[in-house]
Every structure is written in structure tokens, then in C-alpha cells.
Design a protein around this motif. Sequence first.
Motif, PDB file in Angstrom:
ATOM      1  N   ALA A 156      83.962 176.531  66.457  1.00  0.00           N
ATOM      2  CA  ALA A 156      84.406 175.145  66.643  1.00  0.00           C
ATOM      3  C   ALA A 156      85.730 174.899  65.925  1.00  0.00           C
ATOM      4  CB  ALA A 156      83.343 174.179  66.135  1.00  0.00           C
ATOM      5  N   SER A 157      85.859 175.443  64.722  1.00  0.00           N
ATOM      6  CA  SER A 157      87.089 175.269  63.953  1.00  0.00           C
ATOM      7  C   SER A 157      88.278 175.875  64.686  1.00  0.00           C
ATOM      8  CB  SER A 157      86.931 175.910  62.572  1.00  0.00           C
ATOM      9  OG  SER A 157      88.154 175.914  61.877  1.00  0.00           O
ATOM     10  N   THR A 158      88.091 177.057  65.259  1.00  0.00           N
ATOM     11  CA  THR A 158      89.178 177.715  65.991  1.00  0.00           C
ATOM     12  C   THR A 158      89.599 176.887  67.197  1.00  0.00           C
ATOM     13  OG1 THR A 158      88.371 179.894  65.295  1.00  0.00           O
ATOM     14  CG2 THR A 158      89.844 179.817  67.204  1.00  0.00           C
ATOM     15  N   PHE A 159      88.634 176.407  67.946  1.00  0.00           N
ATOM     16  CA  PHE A 159      88.933 175.626  69.145  1.00  0.00           C
ATOM     17  C   PHE A 159      89.654 174.324  68.807  1.00  0.00           C
ATOM     18  CE2 PHE A 159      87.712 172.266  72.142  1.00  0.00           C
ATOM     19  CZ  PHE A 159      88.249 172.773  73.312  1.00  0.00           C
ATOM     20  N   PHE A 160      89.132 173.588  67.834  1.00  0.00           N
ATOM     21  CA  PHE A 160      89.712 172.281  67.526  1.00  0.00           C
ATOM     22  C   PHE A 160      91.020 172.392  66.756  1.00  0.00           C
ATOM     23  CE2 PHE A 160      85.263 170.861  68.268  1.00  0.00           C
ATOM     24  CZ  PHE A 160      85.537 169.966  69.284  1.00  0.00           C
ATOM     25  N   SER A 161      91.205 173.466  65.991  1.00  0.00           N
ATOM     26  CA  SER A 161      92.504 173.674  65.348  1.00  0.00           C
ATOM     27  C   SER A 161      93.583 173.882  66.400  1.00  0.00           C
ATOM     28  CB  SER A 161      92.453 174.876  64.404  1.00  0.00           C
ATOM     29  OG  SER A 161      91.636 174.612  63.292  1.00  0.00           O
ATOM     30  N   PHE A 162      93.247 174.613  67.447  1.00  0.00           N
ATOM     31  CA  PHE A 162      94.214 174.868  68.517  1.00  0.00           C
ATOM     32  C   PHE A 162      94.505 173.604  69.308  1.00  0.00           C
ATOM     33  CE2 PHE A 162      95.776 176.111  72.618  1.00  0.00           C
ATOM     34  CZ  PHE A 162      96.571 177.215  72.379  1.00  0.00           C
ATOM     35  N   GLY A 184      86.007 177.508  52.064  1.00  0.00           N
ATOM     36  CA  GLY A 184      87.096 176.573  52.256  1.00  0.00           C
ATOM     37  C   GLY A 184      88.448 177.266  52.329  1.00  0.00           C
ATOM     38  N   LEU A 185      88.674 178.257  51.474  1.00  0.00           N
ATOM     39  CA  LEU A 185      89.927 179.003  51.500  1.00  0.00           C
ATOM     40  C   LEU A 185      90.087 179.732  52.832  1.00  0.00           C
ATOM     41  CD1 LEU A 185      89.964 180.480  47.877  1.00  0.00           C
ATOM     42  CD2 LEU A 185      91.389 178.633  48.782  1.00  0.00           C
ATOM     43  N   GLY A 186      88.997 180.301  53.320  1.00  0.00           N
ATOM     44  CA  GLY A 186      89.050 180.990  54.602  1.00  0.00           C
ATOM     45  C   GLY A 186      89.422 180.062  55.737  1.00  0.00           C
ATOM     46  N   TYR A 187      88.838 178.869  55.746  1.00  0.00           N
ATOM     47  CA  TYR A 187      89.130 177.927  56.827  1.00  0.00           C
ATOM     48  C   TYR A 187      90.535 177.336  56.719  1.00  0.00           C
ATOM     49  CZ  TYR A 187      84.560 178.075  58.978  1.00  0.00           C
ATOM     50  OH  TYR A 187      83.438 178.493  59.659  1.00  0.00           O
ATOM     51  N   LEU A 188      91.034 177.162  55.498  1.00  0.00           N
ATOM     52  CA  LEU A 188      92.411 176.696  55.357  1.00  0.00           C
ATOM     53  C   LEU A 188      93.383 177.711  55.958  1.00  0.00           C
ATOM     54  CD1 LEU A 188      92.604 175.133  51.770  1.00  0.00           C
ATOM     55  CD2 LEU A 188      92.262 173.982  53.946  1.00  0.00           C
ATOM     56  N   LEU A 189      93.141 178.978  55.683  1.00  0.00           N
ATOM     57  CA  LEU A 189      94.019 180.029  56.195  1.00  0.00           C
ATOM     58  C   LEU A 189      93.937 180.120  57.719  1.00  0.00           C
ATOM     59  CD1 LEU A 189      95.982 182.192  55.230  1.00  0.00           C
ATOM     60  CD2 LEU A 189      94.070 183.773  55.050  1.00  0.00           C
ATOM     61  N   LEU A 190      92.727 180.072  58.263  1.00  0.00           N
ATOM     62  CA  LEU A 190      92.569 180.164  59.712  1.00  0.00           C
ATOM     63  C   LEU A 190      93.104 178.905  60.407  1.00  0.00           C
ATOM     64  CD1 LEU A 190      89.043 181.819  60.070  1.00  0.00           C
ATOM     65  CD2 LEU A 190      91.303 182.888  60.165  1.00  0.00           C
ATOM     66  N   THR A 191      92.967 177.755  59.775  1.00  0.00           N
ATOM     67  CA  THR A 191      93.518 176.537  60.360  1.00  0.00           C
ATOM     68  C   THR A 191      95.037 176.624  60.448  1.00  0.00           C
ATOM     69  OG1 THR A 191      91.676 175.194  59.523  1.00  0.00           O
ATOM     70  CG2 THR A 191      93.708 174.027  60.097  1.00  0.00           C
ATOM     71  N   PHE A 192      95.659 177.146  59.394  1.00  0.00           N
ATOM     72  CA  PHE A 192      97.114 177.340  59.429  1.00  0.00           C
ATOM     73  C   PHE A 192      97.494 178.276  60.568  1.00  0.00           C
ATOM     74  CE2 PHE A 192     100.995 179.561  58.454  1.00  0.00           C
ATOM     75  CZ  PHE A 192     101.840 178.590  57.929  1.00  0.00           C
ATOM     76  N   GLU A 193      96.806 179.406  60.691  1.00  0.00           N
ATOM     77  CA  GLU A 193      97.154 180.411  61.696  1.00  0.00           C
ATOM     78  C   GLU A 193      96.949 179.889  63.120  1.00  0.00           C
ATOM     79  OE1 GLU A 193      97.973 183.333  64.225  1.00  0.00           O
ATOM     80  OE2 GLU A 193      98.688 183.066  62.177  1.00  0.00           O
ATOM     81  N   VAL A 194      95.815 179.269  63.384  1.00  0.00           N
ATOM     82  CA  VAL A 194      95.531 178.802  64.743  1.00  0.00           C
ATOM     83  C   VAL A 194      96.477 177.660  65.123  1.00  0.00           C
ATOM     84  CG1 VAL A 194      93.788 177.803  66.262  1.00  0.00           C
ATOM     85  CG2 VAL A 194      93.131 179.560  64.611  1.00  0.00           C
ATOM     86  N   THR A 195      96.780 176.786  64.161  1.00  0.00           N
ATOM     87  CA  THR A 195      97.745 175.716  64.424  1.00  0.00           C
ATOM     88  C   THR A 195      99.121 176.305  64.733  1.00  0.00           C
ATOM     89  OG1 THR A 195      96.547 174.204  62.956  1.00  0.00           O
ATOM     90  CG2 THR A 195      98.824 173.643  63.478  1.00  0.00           C
ATOM     91  N   SER A 196      99.493 177.341  64.007  1.00  0.00           N
ATOM     92  CA  SER A 196     100.770 178.010  64.255  1.00  0.00           C
ATOM     93  C   SER A 196     100.824 178.588  65.667  1.00  0.00           C
ATOM     94  CB  SER A 196     100.973 179.135  63.227  1.00  0.00           C
ATOM     95  OG  SER A 196     102.092 179.934  63.557  1.00  0.00           O
ATOM     96  N   TYR A 197      99.762 179.255  66.065  1.00  0.00           N
ATOM     97  CA  TYR A 197      99.733 179.855  67.407  1.00  0.00           C
ATOM     98  C   TYR A 197      99.754 178.780  68.490  1.00  0.00           C
ATOM     99  CZ  TYR A 197      98.300 182.827  71.288  1.00  0.00           C
ATOM    100  OH  TYR A 197      98.252 183.493  72.494  1.00  0.00           O
TER     101      TYR A 197
END
Length: 284
Positions: free
Chosen positions: A166-172, A220-233
Motif C-alpha cells: 500500500a505504501s508503494t502504491f500511494f507514494s507513487f 519507520g526508517l525503512g518507509y521514509l527511505l522507500l517513500t523518498f525513492e518511490v516519490t522520486s520515480y
Amino acid sequence: MSTTQSPPATSPARTPPPKYWLWPIRIPAKIASRTLRMARKLDDRLAPWYLWYPAAMIAGSLPMLVAYLLGTPGGQLGSSLLLTPLLVAAVSRDSMLRGLGALALGFLAHCALVITLTYNDPNGVAAIYPRGEDYWQVTLQWVLSGQSPEYELSHWLWAHVQLMLASTFFSFTSLGSVTLWQGFQEVDLMNCYVGNMLIHSKNPFTTLLVGWHIWSITRGLGYLLLTFEVTSYSLERMTKVRLSTRLRRIRRWQIGIGFLVLDGVLKYNLLEIVRQSLENNLTT
């Protein structure tokens, strides 16, 4: 003299930009270019650290303080809406340090505020965020009895998989805003629990040390990093402007997922130790 001419030099092949942002959606070029331009302008305006990081802390905490003073919900949503432009600005320059620093400080300031408010006025916080009070009661029963469906392996393992998807989808699809909103919702469950636990603790330092579980921090650290990456993509596909390298993207995914795996390992091995420490520290 030979009249044979050399063949014209050819430029190296480039990967064609994606036709769609997210099939079948195409973002109009004007909107995409304006989004990128505004993000980079914000990054330039807040370039000094003494502006960037305080802005992140204000964005993370001020909406919740206003919501508490007014007695209305919505503080988490306000913080996510204010932090999202900072995230997108950092992403537009591929500045992971600024992006993760802003998100981490925003969440840290938010957590410190909500824990303090809950400790001093638990009923006031419960009125604007009733989920926090419910979570506190459930967690207290776990501390006292060791029994809680949330901490059973079969439950939390599948819940974490769903949360990551869900985090990956909504970050994108939201440039990180929905993920940040959900993130503030989740951390406030912990903040309300820790704030209430402090009221009933012999040693507040013990509660602060183990109450905010170490596995929750790594998650939380993991999700912050993945949120940055998916938003970037997402922004890269939207604007058709290359914002980062393939190697950096792979490394961010590796480190982010590594933190999420560490979350599960720590939770599985330290769960009972943390529970006993909290139970022994209760005044009643």
C-alpha cells in the motif's frame, strides 16, 4: 583523392521516456514541468540548513498543535500536506540527505509534541484522536498479560506485507502525501500509548527508551527511505526528466527493504523482553 565520406557520427542510444505516468494516465506536459519548476524553486529558497530543517519541524508539529488547541481532528493530514512539498523539492534535486532529514525531523517533532500533549492531557488528545486511546487500552492489556493478536506472528507478518504494498502504491500516486498521512496516523498510535504509559511509569526514561519500540523505529526508517525513492520515480515518470541513477535507486530499495526485514527480526526476538521491561516499570 578519394571522395568517400565517413558515415555521420551517431549519438548513443537513449532509453525513450515513458509514454504514461501510470497507465493509462498521462500528466500534461505543462503541469509536469510546472510541478518540477516549483519544487526546485522551493529547494532553492530553503537551501540553507537553518531554513530547511526548522521548516520541516514546523510542518511536522504545528498542524497537530493547532488541532489540539481547536479541539478538532486533522493534525496528521495538515502535517502530511506541509511536508510533501519539502519531500518533492528534495526529490527534484535527488538530495536524499535533505529529503530524509526533513522527513525524520518532521516526524520527530510531531512525536515529541503528541507524547507531551498526551502525558499532560490524555483526555484532550483522545478527543481529537480516539484511535490513540483505543490503541493504548489494547497495548496496556498486552503489557499486563502478554496476549494481543497484533503481536502474533501470523497477524503482523501479513499486515506488514500489505502495508509495504500500500505504501508503494500511494507514494507513487500521491507523490508521498498519502503515505505521510498514514505514517502520522500510525506513529500517533504509538505516541498516545507512550504518553499514557509515562503517566503510569515508575521511571519515565525506561518508558521512553523501550516504549517506542526499536523495531518500530527501524520500520519507520525503512518507509521514509522507500517513500523518498518511490516519490522520486513517480516524479521522474511524470516529468520525463531523469532525476536519479539506476544504481542509486537499487541501493535505496535494498537499504529500505533491509530496514523492514530488520523490523521483523527485532520484533520477533525482543518482543517479550520489551513487554517485561514495561510491565516491571508500571506503578500499578
